[in-house]
Design an enzyme around this catalytic site. Sequence first.
Site: not given
Length: 217
Positions: A192-193
């Site tokens: 998710s970055r």
Amino acid sequence: MNQEQLEALRNDYSESGIDPDTLPADPVDFFDIWFRQAADAGISEPNGMVIATADQLENLSQRTVLMKSFDQHGFFFYTNYASRKATHLQRNPTVSCLFPWLALHRQVAITGTVSRASSANTERYFKSRPRASQIGAWASRQSERLEGRHILEQRVSEFEDRFKGGDVPVPEFWGGYHVNPSRIEFWQGRTSRLHDRYVYTRDENDSGNWVLESLYP
Ligand SMILES: Cc1cc2nc3c(=O)[nH]c(=O)nc-3n(C[C@H](O)[C@H](O)[C@H](O)COP(=O)(O)O)c2cc1C
């Protein structure tokens, strides 16, 4: 590929990340671990590093070179001392180096200053190169305008003739650079970055010891 497909091109990385408790005091020790892992993972040319330079007018340029050795004092690469990069480095010795180990969802970014390698260091490395590469170093006026490939090939045969039957000496315009790092950042892609970033910065007020901190992704 259309724009929509291009925008959808992303990886959601699943790595568990960097455990800060395992980070050594010296970033070069951690680089050593990651570099071996990059080589073991079969990454093509894991020692390929993109180096960015700027001249005194802040004209920026970057290119890939091969990092040929490293130790606690820094990282070495070899090139033509009359090339565009060398001209930049003569005027502004600051360099930024990037190892993009994308297959491992990792990158290492290094900032530092360069100095020329000793002639003994350059000579030792030059002697280890294949003869054709040694001749190539003589033949290439790196970064200068080339009027046609046949001229390069003609220069190669001229230097082959010149050095026939003997060792190829190191050209005086060719040699190593040593990158003395002042900042080394390790980046690990995570889900998710929410990636990991750990940065070592040399503290000149503390005998050059390294200070470690993490950054938002
Ligand atoms: C994988 C790869 C490795 C390279 N290794 C070197 C190298 O070790 N030394 C070098 O001078 N150029 C190397 N080059 C060529 C440079 O990227 C660049 O074209 C050349 O050094 C001239 O750059 P300049 O005009 O900015 O000085 C390599 C290129 C690639 C793609």
